[in-house]
Design an enzyme around this catalytic site. Structure first.
Site, PDB file in Angstrom:
ATOM      1  CG  PHE A   1     -49.529  87.179   0.853  1.00 34.28           C
ATOM      2  CD1 PHE A   1     -50.065  86.026   1.234  1.00 34.28           C
ATOM      3  CD2 PHE A   1     -49.038  88.069   1.992  1.00 34.28           C
ATOM      4  CE1 PHE A   1     -50.156  85.762   2.588  1.00 34.28           C
ATOM      5  CE2 PHE A   1     -49.277  87.851   3.109  1.00 34.28           C
ATOM      6  CZ  PHE A   1     -49.675  86.656   3.610  1.00 34.28           C
ATOM      7  CD  GLN A   2     -51.940  89.333   4.346  1.00 28.89           C
ATOM      8  OE1 GLN A   2     -51.508  90.501   4.628  1.00 28.89           O
ATOM      9  NE2 GLN A   2     -52.280  88.680   5.672  1.00 28.89           N
TER      10      GLN A   2
ATOM     11  CE  LYS B   1     -45.124  97.308   1.605  1.00 36.87           C
ATOM     12  NZ  LYS B   1     -44.712  95.911   2.335  1.00 36.87           N
TER      13      LYS B   1
END
Ligand SMILES: Cc1cc2nc3c(=O)[nH]c(=O)nc-3n(C[C@H](O)[C@H](O)[C@H](O)COP(=O)(O)OP(=O)(O)OC[C@H]3O[C@@H](n4cnc5c(N)ncnc54)[C@H](O)[C@@H]3O)c2cc1C
Ligand SMILES: Cc1ncc(C[n+]2csc(CCOP(=O)(O)OP(=O)(O)O)c2C)c(N)n1
Ligand SMILES: [Mg+2]
Length: 594
Positions: free
Chosen positions: A136-137, A186
């Site tokens: 995602f993204q 992240k």
């Protein structure tokens, strides 16, 4: 956007384990990043949050030395940081999330790259185990930005983060400056490592040369002193290299004519009689004639752009010797073959040139120079920037002239967007100082004007910051009016509203038989109401007699952002003009030449 629960647990466990084992030096990636930025002296970051950067935002929340400015679109974050860098000479910093955050930032990065602006852009990335899995993204930030950055990094291990940031700042600000992207997954922003910010950085493959070659400099001095029709052509490199004082000293010493590119305006004072104005596609008649007729050309921090030399065959059709000073060896002889290349920093090279001339007490040939100036002054008599004033309709040139008269004695920054208004600002606002004229030259990005102004106002709260724009360009980043309100950065927007994508209309008139395909902009918003809706002051004027009072009122409203909608002559064109494919002396000087 999210890490899996397992990854989260693993990262948190690593964090817990390491912090219990070692000293307070053990920080997570986000804290390390913030500490690195603090160590670099970063005061402002423009950005926009999202899942991949939430740990970084959390670390920003817990400190108060760096101010984060929340923009309304990532493109504007990069432009604002870029404007800040252009006005201050410091590295501009932007922070965006992964995927759409990055793709929105691409225009800003390419804009900075084309004009060699020092920037560090931190981008969030999906966690390392998810890279390549269409997470995602997720987008391939390193791949997407590779052709539009000076360098980019993907940080895969938190232990490399501090050194990577050190390298990023070093690369951005040294040599030929440029934007550097640091992509931070992240999990890297959460995992911990011992923090140590390196004092120095060494990269075997990156060692920009600062000092020019002594032999080449001596040859250049010899050629310059023998010149009978000399010309000094300078560009953005003089501003980027903070060498305006040296350039002025050289011109004082030699008395030679000087011109600037669009990117160099202000490097040499526009009000000095030895300045011939900007050269190139919309340069002055005298600047272009001097370029084509000189016998020795000293090019300093300028890259012989196509908008400057026009048709390369025409440019090369005359005999002239060229000395080219540039910090980037790949800029030299890229578009034009030069006789004396000097790779080095403009400040150092100019200092050495000046020292040689002084030591040897060299003097130019006074007679030859006087006769050359005689010729140049003849060209000047064409008064190529003259325009027909009107009592009925506002001429855009008149607005800029008035603005210059009213602000010339104050510390004033002028940003612009892209189009006819940009060219009129360059021609009619007479920049005497470097870093006061902030615009996008290389990429020509509509939409930069307002974010540039916003970034500069934060750095220079005492100065007046004007954004000269068009009704087309301003709508590309208009949402930043909201940011100006939130952060109290009162900028003054002057929109030269001709109801046309004027620069496009001008080309269609001259080159496309007057077929105005999609260049008329109908259904414009009421800009006064729009400004008011964002909490600002809106004003609209339609008559020449209103120009001066409106500008005065704008300046009086020191603490407010003011949007001045100026209804200008819709069919005014930018003159002079060198049409595509023409030589730089084959200029149209006005509509009578059509
Ligand atoms: C609508 C429009 C119209 C335009 N019309 C014109 C026009 O009429 N005239 C015009 O001039 N431009 C015009 N431009 C701008 C043009 O596209 C180029 O951006 C511009 O001419 C490039 O300027 P420059 O050569 O100074 O190079 P920059 O892009 O400013 O490059 C700087 C050069 O200096 C070097 N450098 C950097 N730092 C140092 C240092 N410390 N020491 C030594 N060298 C250094 C770099 O390596 C580079 O080669 C126009 C743009 C637009 C959008
Ligand atoms: C993002 C972007 N899209 C398209 C262009 C092409 N372009 C250059 S000037 C121009 C018109 C600008 O219109 P406006 O802002 O009203 O300025 P004017 O020329 O009328 O002064 C366009 C569309 C561009 N430079 N940038
Ligand atoms: Mg317009």
């Amino acid at each position: 956007m999210d890490m899996s629960a397992a990854e989260h647990k693993r990262a948190a466990a690593t964090q817990g384990a390491s912090s219990s084992q070692s000293s307070h030096q053990e920080l997570n990636g986000s804290e390390i990043l913030v500490r690195c930025l603090q160590a670099e002296g970063v005061k402002y970051i423009w950005g926009y949050p999202g899942g991949a950067v939430l740990y970084i935002y959390d670390a920003l929340y817990k400190q108060d030395t760096i101010q984060h400015v929340l923009v309304r679109h990532e493109q504007a974050a990069v432009h604002a940081a870029d404007g800040y860098a252009r006005a201050t000479g410091e590295v501009g910093v932007a922070l965006v999330t992964s995927g759409p955050g990055v793709t929105n930032a691409v225009t800003g990065i390419a804009t900075a790259y084309m004009d060699s602006i020092p920037m560090v852009i931190i981008t969030g990335q999906v966690p390392t185990p998810a890279i390549g899995l269409d997470a995602f993204q997720e987008c391939d930030t390193v791949g997407i930005t590779r052709p539009i950055v000076k360098h980019n990094f993907l940080v895969k291990d938190v232990k490399d983060l501090a050194m990577t940031i050190k390298k990023a700042f070093h690369i951005a600000r040294t040599g030929r400056p440029g934007p550097v992207v640091v992509d931070v997954p992240k999990d890297v922003s959460l995992k911990t490592a011992e923090f140590h910010y390196p004092e120095r950085v060494e990269m075997r493959s990156y060692n920009p040369v600062r000092k020019g070659h002594g032999g080449q400099i001596r040859k250049a001095v010899q050629l310059l002193m023998q010149a009978r029709r000399p010309y000094i052509y300078t560009g953005g490199g003089v501003i980027l290299g903070n060498a305006s004082a040296e350039l002025r000293e050289l011109v004082d010493l030699l008395g030679y004519p000087c011109t600037n590119t669009l990117m160099g305006l202000g490097a040499f004072p526009a009000t000095d009689p030895r300045f011939l104005g900007m050269l190139g596609m919309h340069g002055t008649y005298e600047a272009n004639m001097t370029m084509q007729n000189c016998d020795v050309l000293l090019a300093v921090g300028a890259r012989f752009d196509d908008r400057v030399i026009g048709n390369p065959k025409h440019f090369a059709s005359v005999e002239r010797k060229i000395i080219h000073v540039d910090i980037d060896p790949s800029s030299i002889s890229k578009r034009v073959k030069v006789d004396i290349p000097i790779v080095g920093d403009v400040k150092e090279v100019l200092q050495e040139l000046i020292a040689h001339i002084r030591e040897q007490q060299l003097r130019p040939d006074a007679q030859a120079l006087a006769s050359w100036w005689g010729q140049i002054n003849e060209w000047r008599k064409r008064e190529c920037l003259k325009y027909k004033h009107s009592e009925e309709v506002i001429k855009p040139q008149f607005v800029i002239e008035k603005l210059w008269e009213m602000t010339r004695d104050r510390e004033t920054y002028i940003t612009s967007d892209v189009g006819q208004h940009q060219m009129w600002a360059a021609q009619f606002y007479r920049f005497d100082e470097p870093r006061r004229w902030i615009n996008s030259g290389g990429l020509g990005t509509m939409g930069v004007g307002l974010p540039y102004a916003m970034g500069i106002k934060l750095a220079k709260p005492q100065a007046d910051v004007f954004c000269i724009t068009g009704e087309g360009s301003i709508q590309m980043c208009i949402q930043e009016l909201s940011t100006c309100q939130q952060y109290q950065t009162p900028v003054k927007i002057i929109s030269l509203n001709n109801r046309y994508l004027g620069m496009v209309r001008q080309w269609q008139q001259l080159d496309y038989g007057g077929r105005y395909s999609h260049s008329y902009m109908d259904a414009l918003p009421d800009f006064v109401k729009l400004a008011e809706a964002y909490g600002h002051v809106g004003m609209k004027i339609e008559k020449p007699s209103e120009v001066e009072p409106a500008l005065r009122e704008m300046m009086r409203l020191k603490d407010r952002t003011v949007f001045l909608d100026v209804r200008t002559d819709p069919t005014e064109n930018v003159w002079p003009m060198v049409q595509a494919g023409k030589g730089i002396t084959e200029m149209l000087l006005g509509s009578e030449d059509l």
